[in-house]
Design an enzyme around this catalytic site. Structure first.
Site, PDB file in Angstrom:
ATOM      1  N   ASN A  42      77.720  27.541  61.325  1.00 44.50           N
ATOM      2  CA  ASN A  42      77.341  26.826  61.867  1.00 44.50           C
ATOM      3  C   ASN A  42      75.868  26.990  61.437  1.00 44.50           C
ATOM      4  O   ASN A  42      75.387  28.319  61.267  1.00 44.50           O
ATOM      5  CB  ASN A  42      77.127  26.821  63.226  1.00 44.50           C
ATOM      6  CG  ASN A  42      77.470  28.086  64.135  1.00 44.50           C
ATOM      7  OD1 ASN A  42      77.170  28.528  63.730  1.00 44.50           O
ATOM      8  ND2 ASN A  42      76.343  27.386  65.798  1.00 44.50           N
ATOM      9  N   CYS A  53      78.459  22.759  62.646  1.00 42.07           N
ATOM     10  CA  CYS A  53      79.374  23.260  62.751  1.00 42.07           C
ATOM     11  C   CYS A  53      79.804  24.019  62.258  1.00 42.07           C
ATOM     12  O   CYS A  53      79.660  23.743  60.861  1.00 42.07           O
ATOM     13  CB  CYS A  53      80.617  22.349  63.949  1.00 42.07           C
ATOM     14  SG  CYS A  53      79.685  22.428  65.474  1.00 42.07           S
ATOM     15  N   GLU A  55      82.982  24.968  61.238  1.00 39.24           N
ATOM     16  CA  GLU A  55      83.992  23.557  60.324  1.00 39.24           C
ATOM     17  C   GLU A  55      83.554  23.256  59.786  1.00 39.24           C
ATOM     18  O   GLU A  55      84.396  22.447  58.543  1.00 39.24           O
ATOM     19  CB  GLU A  55      85.011  22.807  61.768  1.00 39.24           C
ATOM     20  CG  GLU A  55      85.382  24.080  62.706  1.00 39.24           C
ATOM     21  CD  GLU A  55      84.273  24.387  64.052  1.00 39.24           C
ATOM     22  OE1 GLU A  55      83.392  24.255  64.261  1.00 39.24           O
ATOM     23  OE2 GLU A  55      85.009  23.995  65.846  1.00 39.24           O
TER      24      GLU A  55
HETATM   25  N1  THU Z   1      79.580  24.818  66.633  1.00 37.77           N
HETATM   26  C1  THU Z   1      80.794  24.601  66.475  1.00 37.77           C
HETATM   27  O1  THU Z   1      79.351  26.022  65.300  1.00 37.77           O
HETATM   28  N2  THU Z   1      81.498  24.990  65.778  1.00 37.77           N
HETATM   29  C2  THU Z   1      81.914  23.993  67.434  1.00 37.77           C
HETATM   30  O2  THU Z   1      83.581  23.769  67.193  1.00 37.77           O
HETATM   31  C3  THU Z   1      81.425  23.735  68.821  1.00 37.77           C
HETATM   32  C4  THU Z   1      79.939  23.913  68.097  1.00 37.77           C
HETATM   33  C5  THU Z   1      78.356  25.059  67.750  1.00 37.77           C
HETATM   34  C6  THU Z   1      76.882  23.917  67.081  1.00 37.77           C
HETATM   35  C7  THU Z   1      76.074  24.548  66.969  1.00 37.77           C
HETATM   36  O3  THU Z   1      74.795  25.248  66.284  1.00 37.77           O
HETATM   37  C8  THU Z   1      76.940  25.555  68.525  1.00 37.77           C
HETATM   38  O4  THU Z   1      77.828  25.901  68.455  1.00 37.77           O
HETATM   39  C9  THU Z   1      76.013  25.153  70.414  1.00 37.77           C
HETATM   40  O5  THU Z   1      76.687  23.998  69.785  1.00 37.77           O
END
Ligand code: THU
Length: 136
Positions: A42, A53, A55
């Site tokens: 992320n 994110c 993913e």
């Molecule tokens: N986040 C992800 O990278 N993947 C997810 O599926 C859920 C949330 C990240 C976004 C943000 O940088 C941090 O987690 C907190 O929400």
């Protein structure tokens, strides 16, 4: 590549996360049906909504390299055991998935649970909807 090896890639890439605001690291690593592997973390931004994110990073690497269909995607956060993809990422995974695409959830010990994209996103909006077809 075994599920354990793929999950190890997700753990490793989580160290690259740019998370000065949430401090919530996430790593994702996927394999394609033709055997390629991509990983991403992320990446947050001082303008908060502009972050994205793990993913999404992994999928972007896949698409920009040579497209593909996701066979498995491992998601890991040191902050939360068995983190599941957010709603937006479920939709992004579905875009490049097959119905039995596996999402590997886990913790520092490795993968602990397997779910499918159909489990996480039933009745998904898809290209079928754009053609006026109901979800399968
Ligand atoms: N986040 C992800 O990278 N993947 C997810 O599926 C859920 C949330 C990240 C976004 C943000 O940088 C941090 O987690 C907190 O929400």
């Amino acid at each position: 590549m075994t599920d354990e090896e793929l999950f190890t890639r997700a753990i490793a890439i989580s160290a690259k996360a740019h998370v000065p605001y949430s401090k919530f690291r996430v790593g994702a690593a996927l394999t394609t049906t033709d055997g390629r592997m991509y990983a991403g973390a992320n990446i947050e931004n001082a303008s908060y909504p502009e972050g994205w994110c793990a993913e999404t990073s992994a999928i972007a690497h896949m698409v920009c390299d040579w497209n593909g269909t996701i066979d498995r995607i491992a998601v890991y956060s040191p902050n939360l055991a068995e983190i599941t993809p957010c709603g937006g990422c479920r939709q992004r995974i579905a875009e490049f998935a097959h119905p039995e695409t596996v999402i590997l959830l886990g913790d520092d010990s490795g993968p602990t649970r397997k779910v499918t994209i159909s489990d996480l996103l039933p009745f998904a909006f898809s290209d079928r909807a754009l053609r006026g077809e109901t979800p399968t």
